[in-house]
Scaffold this active site. Structure first.
Site, PDB file in Angstrom:
ATOM      1  N   VAL A  84      44.628  41.783  44.811  1.00 22.21           N
ATOM      2  CA  VAL A  84      44.660  42.782  45.808  1.00 22.21           C
ATOM      3  C   VAL A  84      43.227  43.180  46.404  1.00 22.21           C
ATOM      4  O   VAL A  84      42.464  43.626  45.350  1.00 22.21           O
ATOM      5  CB  VAL A  84      45.368  43.908  45.184  1.00 22.21           C
ATOM      6  CG1 VAL A  84      45.361  45.156  46.250  1.00 22.21           C
ATOM      7  CG2 VAL A  84      46.956  43.836  44.496  1.00 22.21           C
ATOM      8  N   LYS A  85      43.147  43.107  47.311  1.00 22.73           N
ATOM      9  CA  LYS A  85      41.783  43.646  48.162  1.00 22.73           C
ATOM     10  C   LYS A  85      41.698  44.931  48.215  1.00 22.73           C
ATOM     11  O   LYS A  85      42.436  45.583  49.197  1.00 22.73           O
ATOM     12  CB  LYS A  85      41.636  42.547  49.531  1.00 22.73           C
ATOM     13  CG  LYS A  85      40.238  42.336  49.648  1.00 22.73           C
ATOM     14  CD  LYS A  85      40.164  41.235  50.861  1.00 22.73           C
ATOM     15  CE  LYS A  85      38.513  40.783  50.890  1.00 22.73           C
ATOM     16  NZ  LYS A  85      38.792  39.872  52.287  1.00 22.73           N
ATOM     17  N   ILE A  86      40.593  45.624  48.087  1.00 25.20           N
ATOM     18  CA  ILE A  86      40.571  46.907  48.053  1.00 25.20           C
ATOM     19  C   ILE A  86      39.229  47.512  48.498  1.00 25.20           C
ATOM     20  O   ILE A  86      38.165  46.883  48.097  1.00 25.20           O
ATOM     21  CB  ILE A  86      40.595  47.829  46.816  1.00 25.20           C
ATOM     22  CG1 ILE A  86      42.117  47.266  45.737  1.00 25.20           C
ATOM     23  CG2 ILE A  86      40.541  49.290  46.833  1.00 25.20           C
ATOM     24  CD1 ILE A  86      43.086  48.051  46.444  1.00 25.20           C
TER      25      ILE A  86
END
Length: 217
Positions: A84-86
């Site tokens: 998951v890219k945050i």
């Protein structure tokens, strides 16, 4: 150093994967939008091609931790290889803390300082993505940031891996390898450029000419 391909274009991903040189993929909202396809559809197809970490980013319009956590769980549920890219924000760090505590891999993106990378690592990020090219664009040495983060992570024994991002040319890749980046995520066109050298081309032409002179076509 490991290589990821930085694109949401399935054909480019297939070509890079067929070379045997990549072990992961990174995407972002801009790359997904460029393809004009549904996010889940694109990501699922990518996971069927590359058996490695696939970074999918929360929606660009989601700015609160609660929303990022919800979307992060949904992204992680797509496939076991999902990361998951945050974005690097206060709310983003809150989301990383929760997601990482649940065993969900995270990639904190839009890193432009060593302090941001340290914060992300302390929050539990699996990866941090410092952006070289964009720093170079404003006359700040992007490679120095990679070097700083690598040295700090080594000193304190952080497990967080460094993904060098915003790669613009083959020189960036070499510099990142020397600076200690764990991974470089590279546009396909740059991967193609990395395969080329004028002396290689000349050598192939010479071998072909010598062979034809004796044996013909």
């Amino acid at each position: 150093m490991k290589f990821f391909v930085d694109t949401a274009n399935v054909e480019d991903i297939k070509k890079a994967n067929d070379m045997g040189v990549i072990c992961g993929v990174t995407t972002n909202p801009s790359l997904i939008a460029k393809e004009g396809r549904d996010f889940n559809e694109v990501i699922k197809e990518i996971t069927s091609i590359v058996d490695g970490p696939i970074s999918g980013e929360v929606k660009a319009t989601t700015v609160d931790a609660e929303g990022m956590i919800k979307e992060g769980r949904e992204i992680a549920a797509i496939h076991p290889n999902m990361v998951v890219k945050i974005p690097m924000t206060v709310e983003g760090l809150k989301a990383v803390k929760v997601l990482s505590s649940e065993g969900i891999k995270t990639n904190v993106t839009l890193i432009f300082s060593a302090n941001q990378a340290i914060l992300a690592a302390n929050a539990g990020a699996t990866y941090v993505s410092p952006f070289l090219g964009r720093l170079d664009d404003i006359s700040q040495p992007g490679i120095e940031l990679i070097r700083q983060i690598s040295e700090i992570f080594d000193i304190y024994g952080y497990d967080t891996e460094i993904i060098a991002a915003s790669i613009r040319n083959p020189i960036h890749v070499t510099d990142c390898a020397l600076a200690g980046a764990d991974i470089a995520t590279i546009p396909y066109k740059v991967i193609e450029q990395m395969t080329k050298h004028p002396l290689t081309d000349q050598g192939i032409e010479k071998f072909q000419a010598d062979y034809r002179a004796v044996f013909g076509d």
